[in-house]
Design an enzyme around this catalytic site. Sequence first.
Site, PDB file in Angstrom:
ATOM      1  N   ALA A 117     -30.347   4.545  26.070  1.00 51.38           N
ATOM      2  CA  ALA A 117     -30.380   3.546  24.999  1.00 51.38           C
ATOM      3  C   ALA A 117     -31.381   3.967  23.929  1.00 51.38           C
ATOM      4  O   ALA A 117     -32.379   4.628  24.228  1.00 51.38           O
ATOM      5  CB  ALA A 117     -30.778   2.192  25.573  1.00 51.38           C
ATOM      6  N   ASP A 118     -31.114   3.589  22.687  1.00 53.86           N
ATOM      7  CA  ASP A 118     -32.133   3.751  21.651  1.00 53.86           C
ATOM      8  C   ASP A 118     -32.683   2.360  21.330  1.00 53.86           C
ATOM      9  O   ASP A 118     -32.300   1.371  21.962  1.00 53.86           O
ATOM     10  CB  ASP A 118     -31.569   4.474  20.420  1.00 53.86           C
ATOM     11  CG  ASP A 118     -30.488   3.691  19.705  1.00 53.86           C
ATOM     12  OD1 ASP A 118     -30.313   2.495  19.981  1.00 53.86           O
ATOM     13  OD2 ASP A 118     -29.811   4.281  18.847  1.00 53.86           O
TER      14      ASP A 118
END
Lengths: 77, 247
Positions: free
Chosen positions: A34-35
């Site tokens: 995930a960012d």
Amino acid sequence: MNIEQKVKEIIVEELGVEESEVTNEANFIEDLGADSLDTVELIMCFEEEFDIEIPDEEAENLVTVAKAIEFLKSELD
Amino acid sequence: MYNLEDKIVVVTGGARGIGFSITQKFAKQGAISIILDLDQDAIDKAVKEIDDAGYRALGYNTDVTNNKAIKKLFNKIYDEFGKIDILVNNAGITKDGLLMKMKEEDWDKVITVNLKGTYNCTQAISRYLLKQREGVIINIASIIGIMGNAGQANYAASKGGIIALTKSTAKEFAARNIRVNSIAPGFIKTKMTDKLSDEIIDSYSKAIPLSRMGLPEDVANLCIFLASDQSSYITGQTINIDGGLIM
């Protein structure tokens, strides 16, 4: 459906990862790719799904699958 | 060429002036234009004009300064159409006066409508655009936000703020293939510029290399370009459309 299952389902859907990858220890950013935008979207999905508000201070701590489940369980009990 | 057929486009302040020209232009390109405006009569008139010409538009009477109402409305639009493609943050006002005598309420009002309104709508649409991994936001700034203008400190600050907001939003959303750009119009013939004093209009007209005021349609044309895939490698920019007034 219990909270744990629902949370994992949301994570699979939002992050586009395999169900098998979503272990309790998995870290959203380090393990599930995930960012920062993904984590915000994820929190918003939890809020929507469980109809609660997650304050930013809390959201910062929800970095792993287990932490998210634990927090949501305590909120919803 | 622009391929905007069936795109869902939201234009704030889209019932009059530059906003209406933008609304109309998108509709003519085959998009469904959704007007957000405060003036019901103007909304009805704008929708009817587009409808009569055989294109598609609808309008909502809403206030861009109301964060909650705007979120609800974008949710409603998304539910209805299953997507939202393009947002044009155009709603803006002026309340001119020299800074020394500017009323606090005039400062607040202009900042709230122009800058906070842009934030409100951008935030409201962001979750849908992010999810879609596709979308375009166009903010209507002003060359006044770049060069400043005596008697328009509030307006200049709001428009300068929009330019900075554009850059930050572009950086935040770029990873999701969402482009955010600003348009900075110069002197465009609208009711808003009709309110300017003759002195101001005269002094600037002389300074415009193309020696004329712009038309709302000039701005709308740029909007279409920035909304289309023709500009797919442009983000975070502010494009002046001012007859060469500032270079």
